[in-house]
Motif scaffolding. Structure first.
Motif, PDB file in Angstrom:
ATOM      1  N   MET A   1       0.820  -1.192   0.000  1.00 49.36           N
ATOM      2  CA  MET A   1       0.000   0.000   0.000  1.00 49.36           C
ATOM      3  C   MET A   1       0.865   1.258   0.000  1.00 49.36           C
ATOM      4  SD  MET A   1      -2.966   1.218   0.019  1.00 49.36           S
ATOM      5  CE  MET A   1      -3.807   2.699   0.387  1.00 49.36           C
ATOM      6  N   LEU A   2       1.921   1.228   0.807  1.00 48.78           N
ATOM      7  CA  LEU A   2       2.807   2.381   0.886  1.00 48.78           C
ATOM      8  C   LEU A   2       3.502   2.628  -0.451  1.00 48.78           C
ATOM      9  CD1 LEU A   2       3.922   4.551   2.729  1.00 48.78           C
ATOM     10  CD2 LEU A   2       5.724   2.974   3.405  1.00 48.78           C
ATOM     11  N   ILE A   3       3.874   1.564  -1.142  1.00 49.51           N
ATOM     12  CA  ILE A   3       4.523   1.717  -2.438  1.00 49.51           C
ATOM     13  C   ILE A   3       3.558   2.328  -3.449  1.00 49.51           C
ATOM     14  CG2 ILE A   3       5.574   0.454  -4.362  1.00 49.51           C
ATOM     15  CD1 ILE A   3       6.735  -1.467  -2.314  1.00 49.51           C
ATOM     16  N   ALA A   4       2.294   1.923  -3.391  1.00 49.26           N
ATOM     17  CA  ALA A   4       1.295   2.477  -4.308  1.00 49.26           C
ATOM     18  C   ALA A   4       1.106   3.982  -4.055  1.00 49.26           C
ATOM     19  CB  ALA A   4      -0.037   1.742  -4.147  1.00 49.26           C
ATOM     20  N   VAL A   5       1.027   4.376  -2.804  1.00 47.48           N
ATOM     21  CA  VAL A   5       0.885   5.797  -2.476  1.00 47.48           C
ATOM     22  C   VAL A   5       2.112   6.575  -2.957  1.00 47.48           C
ATOM     23  CG1 VAL A   5       0.727   7.452  -0.568  1.00 47.48           C
ATOM     24  CG2 VAL A   5      -0.651   5.372  -0.534  1.00 47.48           C
ATOM     25  N   ASN A   6       3.284   6.000  -2.755  1.00 44.81           N
ATOM     26  CA  ASN A   6       4.510   6.653  -3.209  1.00 44.81           C
ATOM     27  C   ASN A   6       4.511   6.794  -4.732  1.00 44.81           C
ATOM     28  OD1 ASN A   6       7.067   7.770  -3.209  1.00 44.81           O
ATOM     29  ND2 ASN A   6       8.093   5.786  -3.187  1.00 44.81           N
ATOM     30  N   GLY A   7       4.095   5.766  -5.443  1.00 47.62           N
ATOM     31  CA  GLY A   7       4.042   5.822  -6.899  1.00 47.62           C
ATOM     32  C   GLY A   7       3.055   6.857  -7.409  1.00 47.62           C
ATOM     33  N   ILE A   8       1.887   6.909  -6.797  1.00 49.47           N
ATOM     34  CA  ILE A   8       0.868   7.888  -7.204  1.00 49.47           C
ATOM     35  C   ILE A   8       1.360   9.310  -6.933  1.00 49.47           C
ATOM     36  CG2 ILE A   8      -1.437   8.756  -6.682  1.00 49.47           C
ATOM     37  CD1 ILE A   8      -2.217   5.783  -6.179  1.00 49.47           C
ATOM     38  N   ALA A   9       1.924   9.528  -5.755  1.00 49.45           N
ATOM     39  CA  ALA A   9       2.416  10.867  -5.407  1.00 49.45           C
ATOM     40  C   ALA A   9       3.568  11.281  -6.321  1.00 49.45           C
ATOM     41  CB  ALA A   9       2.863  10.896  -3.950  1.00 49.45           C
ATOM     42  N   SER A  10       4.467  10.359  -6.626  1.00 54.43           N
ATOM     43  CA  SER A  10       5.577  10.676  -7.527  1.00 54.43           C
ATOM     44  C   SER A  10       5.067  10.998  -8.920  1.00 54.43           C
ATOM     45  CB  SER A  10       6.565   9.511  -7.592  1.00 54.43           C
ATOM     46  OG  SER A  10       7.179   9.314  -6.352  1.00 54.43           O
ATOM     47  N   GLY A  11       4.089  10.240  -9.387  1.00 54.96           N
ATOM     48  CA  GLY A  11       3.515  10.496 -10.701  1.00 54.96           C
ATOM     49  C   GLY A  11       2.807  11.838 -10.773  1.00 54.96           C
ATOM     50  N   MET A  12       2.133  12.209  -9.698  1.00 56.28           N
ATOM     51  CA  MET A  12       1.437  13.494  -9.672  1.00 56.28           C
ATOM     52  C   MET A  12       2.416  14.666  -9.639  1.00 56.28           C
ATOM     53  SD  MET A  12      -1.695  12.568  -7.087  1.00 56.28           S
ATOM     54  CE  MET A  12      -2.211  14.261  -6.948  1.00 56.28           C
ATOM     55  N   PHE A  13       3.596  14.459  -9.093  1.00 56.82           N
ATOM     56  CA  PHE A  13       4.586  15.523  -9.003  1.00 56.82           C
ATOM     57  C   PHE A  13       5.461  15.589 -10.246  1.00 56.82           C
ATOM     58  CE2 PHE A  13       8.943  16.775  -7.913  1.00 56.82           C
ATOM     59  CZ  PHE A  13       8.715  18.073  -7.518  1.00 56.82           C
ATOM     60  N   ALA A  14       5.856  14.435 -10.787  1.00 59.37           N
ATOM     61  CA  ALA A  14       6.846  14.402 -11.863  1.00 59.37           C
ATOM     62  C   ALA A  14       6.359  15.090 -13.131  1.00 59.37           C
ATOM     63  CB  ALA A  14       7.244  12.961 -12.153  1.00 59.37           C
ATOM     64  N   SER A  15       5.133  14.858 -13.535  1.00 64.73           N
ATOM     65  CA  SER A  15       4.648  15.420 -14.789  1.00 64.73           C
ATOM     66  C   SER A  15       4.573  16.948 -14.761  1.00 64.73           C
ATOM     67  CB  SER A  15       3.295  14.813 -15.133  1.00 64.73           C
ATOM     68  OG  SER A  15       2.810  15.345 -16.326  1.00 64.73           O
ATOM     69  N   PRO A  16       3.931  17.562 -13.759  1.00 61.83           N
ATOM     70  CA  PRO A  16       3.912  19.033 -13.735  1.00 61.83           C
ATOM     71  C   PRO A  16       5.300  19.637 -13.542  1.00 61.83           C
ATOM     72  CG  PRO A  16       2.341  18.154 -12.143  1.00 61.83           C
ATOM     73  CD  PRO A  16       3.091  17.003 -12.720  1.00 61.83           C
ATOM     74  N   ASP A  17       6.142  18.950 -12.773  1.00 61.82           N
ATOM     75  CA  ASP A  17       7.490  19.448 -12.545  1.00 61.82           C
ATOM     76  C   ASP A  17       8.277  19.453 -13.848  1.00 61.82           C
ATOM     77  OD1 ASP A  17       9.639  20.327 -10.839  1.00 61.82           O
ATOM     78  OD2 ASP A  17      10.493  18.309 -11.047  1.00 61.82           O
ATOM     79  N   SER A  18       8.227  18.354 -14.583  1.00 61.93           N
ATOM     80  CA  SER A  18       8.933  18.281 -15.867  1.00 61.93           C
ATOM     81  C   SER A  18       8.382  19.302 -16.846  1.00 61.93           C
ATOM     82  CB  SER A  18       8.805  16.878 -16.461  1.00 61.93           C
ATOM     83  OG  SER A  18       9.420  15.935 -15.628  1.00 61.93           O
ATOM     84  N   SER A  19       7.075  19.466 -16.850  1.00 61.49           N
ATOM     85  CA  SER A  19       6.447  20.442 -17.740  1.00 61.49           C
ATOM     86  C   SER A  19       6.898  21.857 -17.401  1.00 61.49           C
ATOM     87  CB  SER A  19       4.930  20.332 -17.640  1.00 61.49           C
ATOM     88  OG  SER A  19       4.308  21.300 -18.430  1.00 61.49           O
ATOM     89  N   ALA A  20       6.985  22.184 -16.134  1.00 61.53           N
ATOM     90  CA  ALA A  20       7.419  23.515 -15.716  1.00 61.53           C
ATOM     91  C   ALA A  20       8.876  23.763 -16.101  1.00 61.53           C
ATOM     92  CB  ALA A  20       7.244  23.685 -14.211  1.00 61.53           C
TER      93      ALA A  20
END
Length: 95
Positions: A1-20
């Motif tokens: 469960m913790l890995i899934a939360v980490n993956g979702i949070a990383s995915g939500m951060f990585a895309s906007p960060d890379s775009s910026a």
């Protein structure tokens, strides 16, 4: 469960960060910026692992030495725990 939360949070951060990052760089330098971003991201993932493991090994060695000292084990005997046994193997046969 913790890995899934980490993956979702990383995915939500990585895309906007890379775009910026890519949006703030001139088009002719986006390849360089993308390479630098990937390098820093990979380094930021790998380097802390080495630092953490080095600190853990140093802490465990200190704790082990202190525990052995409290149990009355002489320092010379306790120091043998850190000896590399492969170094003391016989040399290959001359041939």
């Amino acid at each position: 469960m913790l890995i899934a939360v980490n993956g979702i949070a990383s995915g939500m951060f990585a895309s906007p960060d890379s775009s910026a990052i890519m949006g703030s760089v001139p088009p002719e330098l986006r390849g360089v910026a993308s390479g630098m971003r990937a390098t820093f991201q990979n380094s930021g993932t790998a380097v802390p692992i080495g630092v953490f493991l080095s600190l853990m090994i140093a802490g465990l060695a200190h704790t082990l030495a202190a525990g052995l000292h409290q149990q009355g084990v002489p320092a010379a005997v306790a120091a043998q725990l850190g000896v590399n046994p492969v170094r003391h193997l016989p040399a290959p046969w001359p041939g």
